[in-house]
Design a protein around this motif. Structure first.
Motif, short mmCIF file in Angstrom:
data_model
loop_
_atom_site.label_atom_id
_atom_site.label_comp_id
_atom_site.label_asym_id
_atom_site.label_seq_id
_atom_site.Cartn_x
_atom_site.Cartn_y
_atom_site.Cartn_z
N ILE A 51 0.84 -1.21 0.00
CA ILE A 51 0.00 0.00 0.00
C ILE A 51 0.87 1.26 0.00
CG2 ILE A 51 -1.62 1.33 1.42
CD1 ILE A 51 -2.82 -1.41 2.29
N ALA A 52 1.92 1.27 0.83
CA ALA A 52 2.82 2.42 0.86
C ALA A 52 3.50 2.61 -0.49
CB ALA A 52 3.87 2.21 1.95
N HIS A 53 3.86 1.48 -1.15
CA HIS A 53 4.50 1.55 -2.47
C HIS A 53 3.57 2.18 -3.50
CE1 HIS A 53 6.97 0.58 -5.86
NE2 HIS A 53 6.14 -0.36 -6.33
N GLY A 73 2.03 11.02 7.64
CA GLY A 73 2.26 11.92 8.75
C GLY A 73 1.06 12.80 9.05
N ASP A 74 1.32 14.11 9.15
CA ASP A 74 0.25 15.07 9.41
C ASP A 74 -0.36 15.63 8.13
OD1 ASP A 74 0.66 14.80 12.15
OD2 ASP A 74 2.21 16.35 12.18
N ASN A 101 6.50 6.38 7.86
CA ASN A 101 5.77 7.61 8.16
C ASN A 101 4.31 7.52 7.73
OD1 ASN A 101 5.74 10.26 9.22
ND2 ASN A 101 5.98 11.17 7.19
N MET A 102 3.87 6.33 7.39
CA MET A 102 2.51 6.14 6.87
C MET A 102 1.52 5.86 8.00
SD MET A 102 1.15 3.33 4.08
CE MET A 102 1.27 1.93 5.21
N LYS A 103 0.34 6.46 7.89
CA LYS A 103 -0.76 6.17 8.81
C LYS A 103 -1.79 5.30 8.07
CE LYS A 103 -0.54 10.22 11.84
NZ LYS A 103 -1.28 11.40 12.35
#
Length: 261
Positions: free
Chosen positions: A195-197, A227-228, A205-207
């Motif tokens: 998913i991050a890819h 992050g934010d 740093n992924m939520k």
């Protein structure tokens, strides 16, 4: 009787005369005293005035003399000082110009060496780190290969895209695959990586707001942000046997619809 009266008259006249004479003497004394006092006052005033005027005159006379003497000394001393300053200035200028020329030559030589070293370092870095350049070019190529596609019709979707360059992220699992939504399991972690890819986010740093089944045993959908950063992505992934999870489609959302679930 007549003699007595005559004597009395003479005595009266004499006493009157004496009184007048005494009054005149007293008046003269007063006049003389007043005159003397007036003269003394005038003398004192004149002496005070003359003494003040004399002091100011002496000061005024002394100050111009001192000023003239100082100016004369300055005029007398200036020529020698100017000549010495001029000679010293010329010598300093000559020394500074020589030092500047030498410094320029050294800087020119150093600059040439520096340029040569810079070129050498560039060549060395190119030869030493071919993998880095390749990775950078690969990332740029992957970014360039993102293709926008038609969306699903969801009103919360801002844009939808895919990429042929997305590859499976690899797996530690072997044998028949079974999708697991248990947090921190091997399959869960591999899905998070895929998913991050797809979202282009650093996994550290992924939520991960939501992870669910994608409608079949070997598909999944994750909602994530970085992050934010309020920008939110819905990433679709699928399982490739022997190679792991692979992103297949990404939707950039207008709002995070999983934030409060």
């Amino acid at each position: 009787m007549r003699q007595y009266e005559m004597v009395r008259e003479e005595w009266t006249l004499g006493s009157r005369f004496n009184q007048r004479d005494q009054k005149r003497k007293v008046n003269k004394i007063y006049n003389i005293a007043i005159t003397v006092v007036s003269i003394l006052i005038v003398i004192v005033a004149v002496s005070i005035f003359l003494s003040d005027d004399g002091t100011d005159t002496e000061k005024a006379t002394t100050e111009p003399k001192q000023t003239v003497e100082k100016d004369a000394k300055k005029k007398v001393d200036k020529p020698a000082g100017k000549e010495e300053d001029t000679d010293l200035t010329k010598e300093d200028e000559e020394e500074d110009s020589k030092a500047t020329e030498e410094g320029t030559e050294e800087n020119t030589e150093d600059g040439t060496d520096t340029d040569a070293n810079t070129d050498t370092n560039k060549d060395t870095n190119k030869d030493t780190n071919p993998d880095t350049d390749t990775d950078t070019d690969t990332d740029k190529a992957e970014d360039a290969k993102l293709v926008e596609v038609e969306g699903s019709g969801d009103g919360n979707v801002a844009t939808t895209y895919t990429s042929e360059s997305w590859k499976p992220v690899g797996t530690e699992q072997s044998g028949e695959h079974t999708t697991s939504f248990q947090k921190n399991s091997v399959d869960w972690n591999e899905m998070s990586k895929a998913i991050a890819h797809g979202a282009g986010i650093d996994q550290g740093n992924m939520k991960l707001w939501w992870l669910q089944n994608g409608g079949s045993p070997n598909t999944a959908i994750g909602t994530v942000s970085e992050g934010d950063n309020p920008k939110t992505f819905r990433v679709y992934i699928e399982w490739v046997d022997g190679s792991g999870w692979k992103p297949v489609k990404v939707e950039e959302l207008k709002t995070n619809d999983k934030k409060y679930k």
